[in-house]
Design a protein around this motif. Structure first.
Motif, PDB file in Angstrom:
ATOM      1  N   ILE A   2      80.410  50.375  83.257  1.00 27.26           N
ATOM      2  CA  ILE A   2      82.113  50.004  84.002  1.00 27.26           C
ATOM      3  C   ILE A   2      82.688  51.150  83.872  1.00 27.26           C
ATOM      4  O   ILE A   2      83.010  51.402  85.314  1.00 27.26           O
ATOM      5  CB  ILE A   2      82.674  48.725  83.305  1.00 27.26           C
ATOM      6  CG1 ILE A   2      81.823  47.074  83.636  1.00 27.26           C
ATOM      7  CG2 ILE A   2      84.241  48.768  83.813  1.00 27.26           C
ATOM      8  CD1 ILE A   2      82.963  46.038  82.505  1.00 27.26           C
ATOM      9  N   ILE A   3      82.872  51.672  83.224  1.00 24.20           N
ATOM     10  CA  ILE A   3      83.220  53.435  83.428  1.00 24.20           C
ATOM     11  C   ILE A   3      81.680  54.336  82.877  1.00 24.20           C
ATOM     12  O   ILE A   3      81.591  54.437  82.290  1.00 24.20           O
ATOM     13  CB  ILE A   3      84.926  53.414  82.033  1.00 24.20           C
ATOM     14  CG1 ILE A   3      85.162  52.442  82.127  1.00 24.20           C
ATOM     15  CG2 ILE A   3      84.904  55.089  81.820  1.00 24.20           C
ATOM     16  CD1 ILE A   3      86.190  52.648  83.004  1.00 24.20           C
ATOM     17  N   SER A   4      81.730  54.911  84.524  1.00 27.24           N
ATOM     18  CA  SER A   4      80.855  56.166  84.177  1.00 27.24           C
ATOM     19  C   SER A   4      81.371  57.498  83.932  1.00 27.24           C
ATOM     20  O   SER A   4      81.169  58.757  84.438  1.00 27.24           O
ATOM     21  CB  SER A   4      80.383  55.566  85.784  1.00 27.24           C
ATOM     22  OG  SER A   4      81.350  55.917  86.453  1.00 27.24           O
ATOM     23  N   SER A   5      82.424  57.790  84.246  1.00 28.62           N
ATOM     24  CA  SER A   5      83.257  58.808  84.555  1.00 28.62           C
ATOM     25  C   SER A   5      84.478  59.094  83.489  1.00 28.62           C
ATOM     26  O   SER A   5      85.377  57.618  83.154  1.00 28.62           O
ATOM     27  CB  SER A   5      83.675  59.926  85.730  1.00 28.62           C
ATOM     28  OG  SER A   5      85.037  60.643  85.511  1.00 28.62           O
ATOM     29  N   LEU A   6      84.735  59.663  82.903  1.00 27.51           N
ATOM     30  CA  LEU A   6      86.360  60.044  82.118  1.00 27.51           C
ATOM     31  C   LEU A   6      87.833  60.505  82.590  1.00 27.51           C
ATOM     32  O   LEU A   6      88.400  60.449  82.196  1.00 27.51           O
ATOM     33  CB  LEU A   6      86.461  61.409  80.165  1.00 27.51           C
ATOM     34  CG  LEU A   6      85.067  60.966  79.662  1.00 27.51           C
ATOM     35  CD1 LEU A   6      85.088  61.927  78.440  1.00 27.51           C
ATOM     36  CD2 LEU A   6      85.083  59.718  78.610  1.00 27.51           C
ATOM     37  N   ASN A  55      78.804  52.699  75.503  1.00 25.83           N
ATOM     38  CA  ASN A  55      78.496  54.114  77.309  1.00 25.83           C
ATOM     39  C   ASN A  55      79.413  54.539  77.693  1.00 25.83           C
ATOM     40  O   ASN A  55      79.342  55.613  77.632  1.00 25.83           O
ATOM     41  CB  ASN A  55      78.262  53.304  78.160  1.00 25.83           C
ATOM     42  CG  ASN A  55      77.245  51.980  78.276  1.00 25.83           C
ATOM     43  OD1 ASN A  55      75.859  52.125  78.353  1.00 25.83           O
ATOM     44  ND2 ASN A  55      76.900  50.808  78.695  1.00 25.83           N
ATOM     45  N   LEU A  56      80.653  54.014  77.164  1.00 28.10           N
ATOM     46  CA  LEU A  56      81.937  54.860  77.465  1.00 28.10           C
ATOM     47  C   LEU A  56      81.806  56.399  75.951  1.00 28.10           C
ATOM     48  O   LEU A  56      82.304  57.369  76.492  1.00 28.10           O
ATOM     49  CB  LEU A  56      82.940  54.508  77.343  1.00 28.10           C
ATOM     50  CG  LEU A  56      84.777  54.613  76.952  1.00 28.10           C
ATOM     51  CD1 LEU A  56      85.488  55.351  78.404  1.00 28.10           C
ATOM     52  CD2 LEU A  56      85.492  53.761  76.702  1.00 28.10           C
ATOM     53  N   CYS A  57      81.721  55.675  75.296  1.00 32.70           N
ATOM     54  CA  CYS A  57      81.421  56.851  73.747  1.00 32.70           C
ATOM     55  C   CYS A  57      80.759  57.795  74.134  1.00 32.70           C
ATOM     56  O   CYS A  57      80.038  58.674  73.715  1.00 32.70           O
ATOM     57  CB  CYS A  57      81.510  56.205  72.634  1.00 32.70           C
ATOM     58  SG  CYS A  57      82.982  55.840  72.141  1.00 32.70           S
ATOM     59  N   ARG A 177      85.839  48.098  88.994  1.00 32.97           N
ATOM     60  CA  ARG A 177      86.029  49.927  89.321  1.00 32.97           C
ATOM     61  C   ARG A 177      85.702  49.475  90.993  1.00 32.97           C
ATOM     62  O   ARG A 177      86.715  49.552  91.602  1.00 32.97           O
ATOM     63  CB  ARG A 177      85.293  50.058  88.560  1.00 32.97           C
ATOM     64  CG  ARG A 177      84.777  51.765  89.445  1.00 32.97           C
ATOM     65  CD  ARG A 177      83.914  52.030  88.500  1.00 32.97           C
ATOM     66  NE  ARG A 177      83.324  51.871  88.171  1.00 32.97           N
ATOM     67  CZ  ARG A 177      82.145  52.200  88.858  1.00 32.97           C
ATOM     68  NH1 ARG A 177      82.015  53.083  89.881  1.00 32.97           N
ATOM     69  NH2 ARG A 177      80.582  51.284  88.306  1.00 32.97           N
ATOM     70  N   VAL A 178      84.993  49.220  91.275  1.00 29.34           N
ATOM     71  CA  VAL A 178      84.313  48.548  92.017  1.00 29.34           C
ATOM     72  C   VAL A 178      85.484  48.056  93.884  1.00 29.34           C
ATOM     73  O   VAL A 178      86.241  48.873  94.731  1.00 29.34           O
ATOM     74  CB  VAL A 178      82.867  48.051  93.113  1.00 29.34           C
ATOM     75  CG1 VAL A 178      82.714  47.417  94.532  1.00 29.34           C
ATOM     76  CG2 VAL A 178      82.074  48.220  92.175  1.00 29.34           C
ATOM     77  N   TRP A 179      85.943  46.952  93.182  1.00 28.84           N
ATOM     78  CA  TRP A 179      87.221  46.376  94.232  1.00 28.84           C
ATOM     79  C   TRP A 179      88.859  47.410  93.886  1.00 28.84           C
ATOM     80  O   TRP A 179      89.119  47.401  95.088  1.00 28.84           O
ATOM     81  CB  TRP A 179      88.504  44.833  93.499  1.00 28.84           C
ATOM     82  CG  TRP A 179      88.808  44.955  94.087  1.00 28.84           C
ATOM     83  CD1 TRP A 179      90.157  44.269  93.857  1.00 28.84           C
ATOM     84  CD2 TRP A 179      88.834  44.034  95.510  1.00 28.84           C
ATOM     85  NE1 TRP A 179      90.951  43.840  94.868  1.00 28.84           N
ATOM     86  CE2 TRP A 179      90.059  43.914  95.817  1.00 28.84           C
ATOM     87  CE3 TRP A 179      88.136  44.240  96.585  1.00 28.84           C
ATOM     88  CZ2 TRP A 179      90.495  42.930  96.964  1.00 28.84           C
ATOM     89  CZ3 TRP A 179      88.427  43.441  97.920  1.00 28.84           C
ATOM     90  CH2 TRP A 179      89.753  43.422  98.269  1.00 28.84           C
TER      91      TRP A 179
END
Length: 391
Positions: A2-6, A55-57, A177-179
């Motif tokens: 879901i989160i791919s960038s900080l 994934n976020l971490c 995120r996509v929406w």
């Protein structure tokens, strides 16, 4: 993932984090999650949320992202250097079903403020997206696009709304995120100059939009523990902000202790020093009228100040507020859930709030009582007494 960038977070997280680095690097913080929507059972999704947190971490800031931040006029080079070393630490956040067996989950974030401050927005976005991808595996995007087109048509082509400025504040409660990205691109094309920018730093970088944001309640709350005296904590927060940004990012948050307490502290000095104030609870029309009157009483021209509205906005409400105040002050509107999570499903009312700083309880005394969140009733009563709230 879901989160791919900080950078997929709100700008005010970075502006506050810079203040923490420079002025409160040793502060300790604790945050708690709360879902205010009744009848929502998030317990079956704990494992998915845990996986997304892993994934976020694992993320680090990319060189292109650091260059972008370094190019923002108010971001200082030593802060960017720190971010180049930064990584979220999984040990500072825990997720589990509530032991009360009430369908709720407990998310607790605890650790150095400098290393926990970035959790809030992506964690809320994760919870939202996990919930909605299970609730609606095949989303009704056609309905979402129809609603968005109707909203854009409400603003465009009307000469009396020519100066209206709208900003996307919808990262934390977006459908996905996509929406979110599709909505933002559609709004940029359809609204044109009406779109002032976005609070989302990643999308601002990717699409050449203006990143927007200053301070949030957690900063004001932390100053209850970090300032010299509780009664002076609001003025202390504004002073420290001005010391860091020297007149930049000059929108003050007005509802940490209720609007009456804000006006008592927001004297002629702050009226002149700050560019304006942000509304986030209570009646927005009453707030605007009283703030304009306050400026006038302090011999400050309201037409040179900015009123930012950001509480539960809808497009009809923004139009109504603009028509009321457009010739009396500068106006800006930060709209969140109604922009990025309106496909026909009930949005989640979820928050993550700071509840302690340096081991001391902290709280927000909102003009909307349901927004108050504190785990120490005695402290809450003391805070009300100190700031003369409810008297």
């Amino acid at each position: 993932m879901i989160i791919s960038s900080l950078l997929d977070t709100d700008l005010y997280k970075f502006t506050m984090m810079q203040v923490v680095l420079h002025h409160f690097p040793g502060a300790q913080a604790e945050y708690r999650f709360k879902c205010r929507t009744p009848g929502v059972d998030l317990r079956p999704h704990v494992a998915e949320i845990e996986e997304e947190l892993q994934n976020l971490c694992s993320l680090r800031f990319r060189e292109a992202e650091l260059r972008y931040l370094r190019g923002l006029r108010f971001i200082k080079s030593d802060f960017v250097d720190f971010l180049g070393l930064f990584q979220m630490n999984r040990k500072y956040i825990s997720v589990a079903p509530s032991p009360l067996d009430n369908g709720e989950i407990e998310i607790t974030i605890r650790g150095p403020w400098l290393h926990t401050i970035l959790f809030e927005i992506p964690v809320l976005a994760i919870v939202n997206e996990v919930w909605f991808r299970n609730l609606a595996p095949e989303p009704d995007y056609a309905e979402g696009r129809r609603r968005l087109d109707d909203k854009i048509a409400m603003i465009t082509g009307r000469s009396e709304l020519a100066g209206m400025k709208i900003a996307d504040y919808g990262t934390r409660r977006r459908f996905s995120r996509v929406w979110h990205e599709e909505v933002l691109l559609t709004a940029a094309k359809g609204l044109g100059d009406h779109l002032a920018g976005t609070s989302n730093v990643l999308f601002a970088m990717k699409h050449g939009l203006t990143p927007l944001g200053t301070m949030a309640h957690e900063y004001m709350q932390a100053c209850q523990a970090l300032g010299p005296r509780l009664r002076d904590s609001q003025a202390f927060a504004f002073e420290m902000w001005a010391r860091e940004y020297r007149g930049d990012l000059g929108i003050a948050l007005s509802d940490t202790y209720g609007f009456d307490a804000f006006l008592r502290d927001f004297d002629m000095y702050f009226c002149k020093l700050f560019d304006g104030a942000r509304h986030d609870s209570g009646d927005p029309f009453d707030w605007g009228e009283r703030l304009i009157a306050h400026y006038e009483a302090n011999r400050v021209e309201p037409k040179g100040k900015t009123l930012v509205f950001s509480d539960s906005l809808t497009f009809p409400l923004m139009v109504e507020l603009y028509q009321r105040f457009r010739d009396r002050a500068r106006l800006s509107f930060g709209i969140g859930t109604n922009l990025t999570n309106d496909l026909g499903y009930q949005p989640l009312q979820i928050v993550i709030k700071m509840v302690r700083c340096n081991g001391q309880p902290v709280a927000k005394l909102s003009d909307a009582p349901e927004k108050t969140m504190c785990d120490d009733p005695a402290y809450l009563n003391y805070l009300r007494q100190v700031f003369e709230v409810g008297r």
